[in-house]
Design an enzyme around this catalytic site. Structure first.
Site, PDB file in Angstrom:
ATOM      1  N   HIS A  85      10.863 -50.666  20.793  1.00  0.00           N
ATOM      2  CA  HIS A  85      12.094 -50.512  20.009  1.00  0.00           C
ATOM      3  C   HIS A  85      13.343 -50.860  20.827  1.00  0.00           C
ATOM      4  O   HIS A  85      14.429 -50.994  20.256  1.00  0.00           O
ATOM      5  CB  HIS A  85      12.244 -49.083  19.489  1.00  0.00           C
ATOM      6  CG  HIS A  85      11.217 -48.689  18.487  1.00  0.00           C
ATOM      7  ND1 HIS A  85      11.024 -49.368  17.304  1.00  0.00           N
ATOM      8  CD2 HIS A  85      10.304 -47.684  18.490  1.00  0.00           C
ATOM      9  CE1 HIS A  85      10.049 -48.791  16.617  1.00  0.00           C
ATOM     10  NE2 HIS A  85       9.594 -47.774  17.319  1.00  0.00           N
ATOM     11  N   ASP A  87       0.924 -50.564  16.256  1.00  0.00           N
ATOM     12  CA  ASP A  87       1.600 -49.279  16.320  1.00  0.00           C
ATOM     13  C   ASP A  87       1.898 -48.872  14.886  1.00  0.00           C
ATOM     14  O   ASP A  87       1.916 -49.720  13.992  1.00  0.00           O
ATOM     15  CB  ASP A  87       2.913 -49.432  17.116  1.00  0.00           C
ATOM     16  CG  ASP A  87       3.541 -48.098  17.484  1.00  0.00           C
ATOM     17  OD1 ASP A  87       4.159 -47.474  16.588  1.00  0.00           O
ATOM     18  OD2 ASP A  87       3.422 -47.681  18.639  1.00  0.00           O
ATOM     19  N   HIS A 140       4.780 -47.950  13.907  1.00  0.00           N
ATOM     20  CA  HIS A 140       6.122 -48.451  13.622  1.00  0.00           C
ATOM     21  C   HIS A 140       6.294 -49.902  14.053  1.00  0.00           C
ATOM     22  O   HIS A 140       5.679 -50.356  15.008  1.00  0.00           O
ATOM     23  CB  HIS A 140       7.164 -47.586  14.337  1.00  0.00           C
ATOM     24  CG  HIS A 140       7.094 -46.163  13.960  1.00  0.00           C
ATOM     25  ND1 HIS A 140       6.592 -45.196  14.811  1.00  0.00           N
ATOM     26  CD2 HIS A 140       7.424 -45.528  12.815  1.00  0.00           C
ATOM     27  CE1 HIS A 140       6.627 -44.030  14.207  1.00  0.00           C
ATOM     28  NE2 HIS A 140       7.132 -44.194  12.997  1.00  0.00           N
TER      29      HIS A 140
END
Length: 190
Positions: free
Chosen positions: A127, A164, A166
């Site tokens: 991220h 994952d 996300h």
């Protein structure tokens, strides 16, 4: 033998007892790997110490120097938060540098010796954007490793397949405008 790059130092990135990305996550993965019938084939290796390689040079291929300095200063002051989900503790900066070093070791293992490699490190990175960390992530480990593969080993094209829950928005953003970098995600959310 199958190399696994891991260090107990990765447990020193403290996120809080109730944070989903906490040291116990790595303890559970390490225990599960060591309990498998094929665990004798795992070659547990310690990452190259950060003083023995130009880790910052690799990080700054992806992240703005001002952001890297912010993380360092925040750690030196005892910690803080990059956002509501992303705590920084007193040791986060050093641990994050070691995590990057482990990823670079994985790249070297694959591209110099033709061995597969598994990097069991934290803090995570998919991220993290060039200018800021977010969503538990400090530095974009996979993107840094991809750029390192190009700079050190002459890799022309690099693919990152991210599995994952996300979406790895940071890795995608870093790769977005480079036609020789591919990012694929198998996320469930969003």
């Amino acid at each position: 033998m199958f190399p696994v790059f891991y260090s107990q130092a990765f447990l020193n990135h403290k996120t809080g007892a109730f944070h989903p990305e906490r040291p116990e996550r790595l303890n559970a993965i390490e225990a599960a790997l060591k309990a498998t019938p094929w665990s004798p084939k795992l070659d547990w290796r310690t990452p190259t110490p950060i003083d023995d390689r130009p880790v910052l040079e690799s990080i700054e291929r992806v992240h703005l120097p001002e952001y890297v300095k912010l993380v360092r200063k925040m750690s030196q002051r005892g910690g803080g938060r990059l956002d509501t989900d992303t705590p920084v503790s007193a040791q986060t900066y050093e641990v994050a540098l070691l995590a990057v070093s482990a990823w670079l070791d994985g790249v070297d293992c694959v591209l110099e010796r033709g061995e597969p490699a598994f990097v069991l490190a934290r803090p995570p990175g998919h991220h993290a954007l060039p200018e800021k960390g977010m969503g538990f992530c400090i530095f974009s480990n996979a993107a840094i490793a991809a750029h390192y593969a190009r700079a050190k080993h002459g890799a022309e094209r690099v693919a990152v397949v991210d599995f994952d829950v996300h979406h790895g928005n940071g890795t995608q953003e870093i790769f977005w405008s480079d036609k020789n970098m591919f990012y694929g995600s198998t996320h469930q959310m969003p």
